[in-house]
Design a protein around this motif. Sequence first.
Motif, PDB file in Angstrom:
ATOM      1  N   ASN A  81     -10.951  13.929  -0.750  1.00  0.00           N
ATOM      2  CA  ASN A  81     -10.318  14.417   0.167  1.00  0.00           C
ATOM      3  C   ASN A  81      -9.419  13.446   0.606  1.00  0.00           C
ATOM      4  N   LEU A  82      -9.855  12.210   0.419  1.00  0.00           N
ATOM      5  CA  LEU A  82      -8.758  10.882   0.989  1.00  0.00           C
ATOM      6  C   LEU A  82      -7.555  10.933  -0.061  1.00  0.00           C
ATOM      7  N   ILE A  83      -7.949  11.149  -1.417  1.00  0.00           N
ATOM      8  CA  ILE A  83      -6.837  11.268  -2.237  1.00  0.00           C
ATOM      9  C   ILE A  83      -5.975  12.424  -2.165  1.00  0.00           C
ATOM     10  N   ASP A  84      -6.504  13.327  -1.723  1.00  0.00           N
ATOM     11  CA  ASP A  84      -5.620  14.737  -1.278  1.00  0.00           C
ATOM     12  C   ASP A  84      -4.625  14.229  -0.248  1.00  0.00           C
ATOM     13  N   LYS A  85      -5.263  13.542   0.789  1.00  0.00           N
ATOM     14  CA  LYS A  85      -4.353  12.998   1.756  1.00  0.00           C
ATOM     15  C   LYS A  85      -3.491  11.797   1.649  1.00  0.00           C
ATOM     16  N   GLY A  86      -3.419  11.387   0.591  1.00  0.00           N
ATOM     17  CA  GLY A  86      -2.521  10.340   0.181  1.00  0.00           C
ATOM     18  C   GLY A  86      -2.879   9.137  -0.091  1.00  0.00           C
ATOM     19  N   ALA A  87      -4.204   8.825  -0.332  1.00  0.00           N
ATOM     20  CA  ALA A  87      -4.694   7.359  -0.853  1.00  0.00           C
ATOM     21  C   ALA A  87      -4.278   7.366  -2.362  1.00  0.00           C
ATOM     22  N   LYS A  88      -3.511   6.344  -2.773  1.00  0.00           N
ATOM     23  CA  LYS A  88      -3.258   6.329  -4.320  1.00  0.00           C
ATOM     24  C   LYS A  88      -4.200   5.426  -4.970  1.00  0.00           C
ATOM     25  N   ASN A  89      -5.494   6.123  -5.583  1.00  0.00           N
ATOM     26  CA  ASN A  89      -6.392   5.378  -5.971  1.00  0.00           C
ATOM     27  C   ASN A  89      -6.251   4.204  -7.133  1.00  0.00           C
ATOM     28  N   ALA A  90      -5.530   4.508  -7.929  1.00  0.00           N
ATOM     29  CA  ALA A  90      -5.260   3.487  -9.231  1.00  0.00           C
ATOM     30  C   ALA A  90      -4.516   2.073  -8.385  1.00  0.00           C
ATOM     31  N   GLU A  91      -3.664   2.720  -7.702  1.00  0.00           N
ATOM     32  CA  GLU A  91      -3.042   1.343  -6.977  1.00  0.00           C
ATOM     33  C   GLU A  91      -4.021   0.527  -5.997  1.00  0.00           C
ATOM     34  N   ILE A  92      -4.710   1.046  -5.343  1.00  0.00           N
ATOM     35  CA  ILE A  92      -5.930   0.416  -4.511  1.00  0.00           C
ATOM     36  C   ILE A  92      -6.473  -0.447  -5.321  1.00  0.00           C
ATOM     37  N   HIS A  93      -7.414   0.149  -6.341  1.00  0.00           N
ATOM     38  CA  HIS A  93      -8.027  -0.459  -7.226  1.00  0.00           C
ATOM     39  C   HIS A  93      -7.408  -1.905  -7.915  1.00  0.00           C
ATOM     40  N   ASN A  94      -6.266  -1.493  -8.370  1.00  0.00           N
ATOM     41  CA  ASN A  94      -5.192  -2.734  -8.858  1.00  0.00           C
ATOM     42  C   ASN A  94      -4.802  -3.878  -7.488  1.00  0.00           C
ATOM     43  N   ASN A  95      -4.635  -3.419  -6.393  1.00  0.00           N
ATOM     44  CA  ASN A  95      -4.368  -4.443  -5.362  1.00  0.00           C
ATOM     45  C   ASN A  95      -5.820  -5.202  -5.220  1.00  0.00           C
ATOM     46  N   VAL A  96      -6.528  -4.409  -5.289  1.00  0.00           N
ATOM     47  CA  VAL A  96      -8.042  -5.342  -4.893  1.00  0.00           C
ATOM     48  C   VAL A  96      -8.363  -6.125  -5.918  1.00  0.00           C
ATOM     49  N   TYR A  97      -8.571  -5.546  -6.988  1.00  0.00           N
ATOM     50  CA  TYR A  97      -9.271  -6.232  -8.195  1.00  0.00           C
ATOM     51  C   TYR A  97      -8.581  -6.848  -9.217  1.00  0.00           C
TER      52      TYR A  97
END
Length: 338
Positions: free
Chosen positions: A191-207
């Motif tokens: 649901n969070l991805i549907d609502k706009g969370a950019k998953n690949a970008e978030i993983h990249n930013n953190v890891y």
Amino acid sequence: MTKNDISDIIELLAKPKQIVIVPHKNPDGDAIGSSLGLYHYLKQKGHQVHIIAPNDYPEFLKWIPGEDSIIKHDTETNTSEGLIGNADLIFTLDFNALHRTGHMESVLASSEAIKIMIDHHQQPDDYAQYVYSDVNMCSTCEMIYHFIDMLDDVASINTDISTCLYTGIMTDTGSFRFRSTTSTTHRVIANLIDKGAKNAEIHNNVYDTNSYDKLQLLGRALNNLKLVKDFNTAYITLSQEELNRFNFKKGDTEGIVNYALSLQNVVFAVIFIEDKKENIIKISLRSKGSFDVNTFARTHFNGGGHTNASGGRSELDLKNTIDKFISILPLHRNDLNS
Ligand code: 5GP
Ligand code: MN
């Protein structure tokens, strides 16, 4: 949290309020993500909202939407205590006892604001009027999602809220692989991805934003890894001198303990990190299966947390702390070998 609690909170939030959100000391991805997720939600609803963190957090979180508005109590004490004094409502997130906020404990304890605890750690203290505590939850961020759902307001979750909550669920579940990750967690994430969370970008930013020094420090830590075969236990040490050598910055040691836990047959892993400034050894404990590191940390190292992830401290020096640790292992022989 009962239906009555929810209707009380809906009523409380029906008019604009002065709200303070407080995460635990040395905030991690879940503490910062849940605070900011709730912050964006409450601001959207017309409240005056401030996040007051006890102290600073790692660089790898310094991109999350709104993080530059977080006030730090240790360096902005007067501002922080003024805001807490004026607050109608205080949300305390991702911790179970006020002492987990360090020097903020007394000002929070004496505040007359209504307190709402949202947390997934074991054995919550009884300081809040409203308590949403669930030790089976993977993260406080997932609980913020469910909290907004209980307010019947999932429709208000926007891109910023989604990004914040995704980040904390990701960091607290080791990217969705720890035991605490459920099918519901995955549905929330979807649901969070549907609502706009950019998953690949978030993983990249953190890891994928490691410094060279951080990786060299990891190399040093892996060189220090010790295996205690008889007890299916592994541990790592880092001295202050080693931290200095690799220009240690907050967050550089996060996750290192998981390398020890990844060893074949190991069910219990610990990292001991010397902190000369506070004159303690900071301890992070992790386990696989039923070995309970919450109890272990509470019993022996003045800490606590969850069954499979906890923290603690020792006032002995590094060598004596390790000696104490090794001497305790036989007490847990059965649990470690079952
Ligand atoms: P970490 O090892 O990452 O610092 O902490 C692991 C888990 O244990 C986190 O959920 C953290 O909030 C909790 N934790 C860490 N230190 C303490 C402590 O001193 N007391 C309690 N009750 N929980 C802790
Ligand atoms: Mn958490």
